[in-house]
Design an enzyme around this catalytic site. Structure first.
Site, PDB file in Angstrom:
ATOM      1  N   PHE A 216       0.823  -1.215   0.000  1.00 16.61           N
ATOM      2  CA  PHE A 216       0.000   0.000   0.000  1.00 16.61           C
ATOM      3  C   PHE A 216       0.858   1.266   0.000  1.00 16.61           C
ATOM      4  CE2 PHE A 216      -3.041  -3.105   1.635  1.00 16.61           C
ATOM      5  CZ  PHE A 216      -4.125  -2.817   0.830  1.00 16.61           C
ATOM      6  N   GLY A 217       1.914   1.276   0.829  1.00 13.15           N
ATOM      7  CA  GLY A 217       2.739   2.482   0.940  1.00 13.15           C
ATOM      8  C   GLY A 217       3.581   2.705  -0.303  1.00 13.15           C
TER       9      GLY A 217
ATOM     10  N   VAL B  73      15.170  -7.877  -1.593  1.00 15.19           N
ATOM     11  CA  VAL B  73      16.246  -7.031  -1.069  1.00 15.19           C
ATOM     12  C   VAL B  73      16.865  -7.706   0.149  1.00 15.19           C
ATOM     13  CG1 VAL B  73      16.687  -4.817   0.077  1.00 15.19           C
ATOM     14  CG2 VAL B  73      15.299  -4.908  -2.010  1.00 15.19           C
TER      15      VAL B  73
ATOM     16  N   GLU C 126     -12.489 -11.416  11.876  1.00 14.14           N
ATOM     17  CA  GLU C 126     -13.024 -11.671  10.534  1.00 14.14           C
ATOM     18  C   GLU C 126     -12.867 -13.150  10.160  1.00 14.14           C
ATOM     19  OE1 GLU C 126     -12.857  -7.245   8.641  1.00 14.14           O
ATOM     20  OE2 GLU C 126     -11.178  -8.531   8.132  1.00 14.14           O
TER      21      GLU C 126
ATOM     22  N   ALA D 253      -3.704  -0.133   6.418  1.00  9.80           N
ATOM     23  CA  ALA D 253      -3.502   0.302   5.037  1.00  9.80           C
ATOM     24  C   ALA D 253      -3.622   1.822   4.848  1.00  9.80           C
ATOM     25  CB  ALA D 253      -4.487  -0.441   4.131  1.00  9.80           C
TER      26      ALA D 253
HETATM   27  C1  LIG Z   1      -4.510 -10.669   7.259  1.00  8.80           C
HETATM   28  C2  LIG Z   1      -4.412  -9.175   7.305  1.00  8.80           C
HETATM   29  C3  LIG Z   1      -5.559  -8.413   7.380  1.00  8.80           C
HETATM   30  C4  LIG Z   1      -5.486  -7.025   7.412  1.00  8.80           C
HETATM   31  N1  LIG Z   1      -6.649  -6.311   7.455  1.00  8.80           N
HETATM   32  C5  LIG Z   1      -6.593  -4.957   7.385  1.00  8.80           C
HETATM   33  C6  LIG Z   1      -7.787  -4.194   7.327  1.00  8.80           C
HETATM   34  O1  LIG Z   1      -8.893  -4.752   7.350  1.00  8.80           O
HETATM   35  N2  LIG Z   1      -7.684  -2.851   7.227  1.00  8.80           N
HETATM   36  C7  LIG Z   1      -6.466  -2.224   7.180  1.00  8.80           C
HETATM   37  O2  LIG Z   1      -6.426  -1.007   7.045  1.00  8.80           O
HETATM   38  N3  LIG Z   1      -5.331  -2.913   7.259  1.00  8.80           N
HETATM   39  C8  LIG Z   1      -5.348  -4.269   7.353  1.00  8.80           C
HETATM   40  N4  LIG Z   1      -4.198  -4.987   7.401  1.00  8.80           N
HETATM   41  C9  LIG Z   1      -2.916  -4.274   7.493  1.00  8.80           C
HETATM   42  C10 LIG Z   1      -2.477  -3.736   6.146  1.00  8.80           C
HETATM   43  O3  LIG Z   1      -2.535  -4.764   5.175  1.00  8.80           O
HETATM   44  C11 LIG Z   1      -1.051  -3.218   6.288  1.00  8.80           C
HETATM   45  O4  LIG Z   1      -1.040  -2.203   7.265  1.00  8.80           O
HETATM   46  C12 LIG Z   1      -0.547  -2.660   4.982  1.00  8.80           C
HETATM   47  O5  LIG Z   1      -0.464  -3.700   4.025  1.00  8.80           O
HETATM   48  C13 LIG Z   1       0.844  -2.038   5.161  1.00  8.80           C
HETATM   49  O6  LIG Z   1       1.292  -1.553   3.939  1.00  8.80           O
HETATM   50  P1  LIG Z   1       2.844  -1.525   3.629  1.00  8.80           P
HETATM   51  O7  LIG Z   1       2.987  -0.835   2.315  1.00  8.80           O
HETATM   52  O8  LIG Z   1       3.598  -1.024   4.783  1.00  8.80           O
HETATM   53  O9  LIG Z   1       3.264  -3.051   3.495  1.00  8.80           O
HETATM   54  P2  LIG Z   1       2.657  -4.255   2.604  1.00  8.80           P
HETATM   55  O10 LIG Z   1       1.337  -3.883   2.015  1.00  8.80           O
HETATM   56  O11 LIG Z   1       2.759  -5.421   3.476  1.00  8.80           O
HETATM   57  O12 LIG Z   1       3.700  -4.345   1.421  1.00  8.80           O
HETATM   58  C14 LIG Z   1       5.040  -4.685   1.627  1.00  8.80           C
HETATM   59  C15 LIG Z   1       5.631  -5.088   0.293  1.00  8.80           C
HETATM   60  O13 LIG Z   1       7.034  -5.209   0.461  1.00  8.80           O
HETATM   61  C16 LIG Z   1       7.485  -6.374  -0.180  1.00  8.80           C
HETATM   62  N5  LIG Z   1       8.697  -6.805   0.486  1.00  8.80           N
HETATM   63  C17 LIG Z   1       8.858  -7.139   1.776  1.00  8.80           C
HETATM   64  N6  LIG Z   1      10.132  -7.472   2.027  1.00  8.80           N
HETATM   65  C18 LIG Z   1      10.790  -7.335   0.853  1.00  8.80           C
HETATM   66  C19 LIG Z   1      12.142  -7.544   0.471  1.00  8.80           C
HETATM   67  N7  LIG Z   1      13.077  -7.953   1.331  1.00  8.80           N
HETATM   68  N8  LIG Z   1      12.486  -7.322  -0.814  1.00  8.80           N
HETATM   69  C20 LIG Z   1      11.542  -6.917  -1.726  1.00  8.80           C
HETATM   70  N9  LIG Z   1      10.262  -6.709  -1.397  1.00  8.80           N
HETATM   71  C21 LIG Z   1       9.885  -6.912  -0.130  1.00  8.80           C
HETATM   72  C22 LIG Z   1       6.331  -7.357  -0.021  1.00  8.80           C
HETATM   73  O14 LIG Z   1       6.393  -8.370  -0.990  1.00  8.80           O
HETATM   74  C23 LIG Z   1       5.131  -6.442  -0.175  1.00  8.80           C
HETATM   75  O15 LIG Z   1       4.702  -6.354  -1.508  1.00  8.80           O
HETATM   76  C24 LIG Z   1      -4.234  -6.382   7.375  1.00  8.80           C
HETATM   77  C25 LIG Z   1      -3.066  -7.145   7.308  1.00  8.80           C
HETATM   78  C26 LIG Z   1      -3.149  -8.537   7.262  1.00  8.80           C
HETATM   79  C27 LIG Z   1      -1.898  -9.358   7.165  1.00  8.80           C
END
Ligand SMILES: Cc1cc2nc3c(=O)[nH]c(=O)nc-3n(C[C@H](O)[C@H](O)[C@H](O)COP(=O)(O)OP(=O)(O)OC[C@H]3O[C@@H](n4cnc5c(N)ncnc54)[C@H](O)[C@@H]3O)c2cc1C
Length: 442
Positions: A32-33, A97, A188, A332
């Site tokens: 998402f970020g 990475v 959920e 998210a």
């Molecule tokens: C089961 C579940 C249910 C959830 N339900 C909700 C909800 O209902 N509402 C809500 O707001 N939030 C929810 N969340 C939380 C939300 O999904 C996260 O807060 C959000 O995804 C965080 O975004 P992000 O960009 O930090 O990381 P992510 O979306 O997790 O993305 C991280 C990305 O980095 C990549 N990555 C990681 N390590 C590496 C590496 N070493 N090298 C290359 N790529 C890498 C991954 O493949 C991934 O694509 C839920 C999470 C889970 C697990």
């Protein structure tokens, strides 16, 4: 072009690349970020490189629907290249990475080095077992597509084995599902699993009645959904109880093994333990050689940069950002708003404009669903429960699914599932027919 690099250099002198024609913004993670930041950098005079270890963006909030056979994996994931196909300044690298050389300004993928001028770390979170890493081997987590399909397989195999078993004790163990963690994911999952057992599987078996499945939801705190107002926690608890879910609040798990869990001295025999209790940040703090904050997160300055490194930003679940009531939650909307903010800061630097004011999170509210009829929605002053909340929850999730095809597919699947109680994705896939997870997780 030189003028552009000079403009960039005026704001961040140390950030000029000597190897790149244009400033290079590298983003690790297309969650998402990271994806929001990449898309918001579309109109900047910079090359944007997105690195991810997977080739798809995953809508994690709906993983539980894949795990409980309501949706198929492709409904909640979209290829990163497809999403960025029309963005001329964006490129995608598939790779995991392994480190960051902050001195040389390079991202490391094994022996490969990728230079950056500005770096955005958006690598999300992973499961945390509160110091009991051995529980990973006997529980099913839910962070990746593979986790969701593995969980679906184990749940469906449990019913199959129960149908086949002549041993009453084993049958009971197979039809007992223990979910550890009463946050949104646990709630959920419990609701969806209860409906799978009570309705979707109701007529599929001859020797067992799937509706007799016992679903136990364990929460260490005094109430479910601790991030919601107490009134909505109560509503969620009542809705789950109506679905037949057994709640154990204020209860800590002291042991998990492949035959069950121990809580407050009581043993619950179960072949399916589901872990929905804790997460820790990705190892970005290690990569940067700095002391991690809470949950392994990287503490950042108010402009989301790493202290001492104005060219490195951290967003989403990996960042520890202080809000008015403590660190912002790992959800998210936080990740998306942080990604959008960082893109604004970088665009301002590139244009030689003053930096935007420090990041401030706009809390848009909290949503969680309980089965196919109920949800709780907290929009500050407006709080909703019941069917209306479920509708709001459904629309919000469809709206936020990134690929249009996915939105349509999810909407159709949901409607079908809702009207017929059928589970189109009720497939057992993969070779592993064991009940317990393999001893080590990938
Ligand atoms: C089961 C579940 C249910 C959830 N339900 C909700 C909800 O209902 N509402 C809500 O707001 N939030 C929810 N969340 C939380 C939300 O999904 C996260 O807060 C959000 O995804 C965080 O975004 P992000 O960009 O930090 O990381 P992510 O979306 O997790 O993305 C991280 C990305 O980095 C990549 N990555 C990681 N390590 C590496 C590496 N070493 N090298 C290359 N790529 C890498 C991954 O493949 C991934 O694509 C839920 C999470 C889970 C697990």
């Amino acid at each position: 072009m030189d003028g552009l690099i000079e403009r960039f250099a005026k704001v961040e002198p140390a950030s000029v690349s000597v190897t790149s024609r244009r400033p290079q913004v590298v983003i690790i993670g297309a969650g998402f970020g990271g994806l929001t930041a990449a898309m918001r950098l579309q109109r900047t005079d910079a090359d944007v490189m997105v690195i991810d270890r997977r080739n798809y963006h995953l809508f994690q909030p709906l993983l539980y629907q894949v795990a409980t056979a309501a949706l198929s994996p492709a409904d909640i994931a979209a290829p990163i290249r497809g999403i960025l196909a029309r963005q001329a300044n964006a490129s995608v690298v598939l790779g995991a990475v392994t480190g960051i050389d902050a001195e040389a300004r390079a991202v490391l993928i094994g022996a490969r080095r990728i230079r950056y001028d500005q770096l955005i770390i958006a690598t999300g979170a992973r499961e945390s077992y509160f110091g009991h890493d051995e529980w990973a081997a006997v529980t099913s987590g839910l962070k990746k597509i593979e986790d969701a399909t593995t969980m679906r397989r184990r749940i469906l195999i449990a019913f199959e084995r129960a149908e086949d078993s002549d041993d009453e004790d084993e049958r009971r163990r197979l039809l007992t599902f223990v979910i550890i963690g009463g946050g949104p994911t646990g709630v959920e999952l419990a609701g969806a699993l209860a409906e799978l057992a009570n309705a979707a599987l109701a007529r599929d078996f001859r020797r067992i009645d799937p509706a007799t499945a016992r679903i136990v939801l364990i929460e260490a705190g005094p109430r479910l959904l601790p991030s919601f107002p107490p009134r909505l926690s109560d509503k969620a608890a009542k809705a789950l109880t109506r679905l037949g879910v057994e709640l154990r609040l204020g209860t800590k798990v002291s042991r998990c093994d492949d035959c069950g869990a121990v809580l407050n001295g009581e043993r619950i025999d179960s072949r399916t333990l589901i872990w929905a209790a804790g997460v820790a940040a990705s190892p970005a703090a290690d990569w940067l050689g700095i002391a991690p904050g809470r949950g392994g997160r990287v503490p950042v300055d108010p402009d989301l940069t790493v202290p001492g490194h104005p060219e490195i930003f951290v967003v989403g679940d990996t960042a520890q950002v202080e809000g008015p009531h403590g660190p912002l939650p790992g959800v998210a909307p936080v990740a998306k708003q942080e990604g959008a903010y960082v893109a604004r800061v970088i665009a301002a630097r590139l244009a030689g404009k003053p930096a935007p004011p420090p990041f401030r999170y706009r809390d848009l509210g909290n949503l969680a669903t309980i089965g196919r009829k109920e949800a709780v929605v907290d929009f500050g002053r407006l709080k909703l429960t019941g069917r209306l909340a479920w509708l709001v929850w459904g629309l919000a999730h469809i709206y936020f699914l990134i690929g249009f095809r996915n939105r349509m597919a999810v909407a159709v699947d949901w409607l079908w599932s809702y009207l017929t109680y059928q589970r189109g994705a009720r497939l057992i896939t993969g070779e592993d027919m064991r009940m317990s997870p393999p001893a080590s997780k990938p």
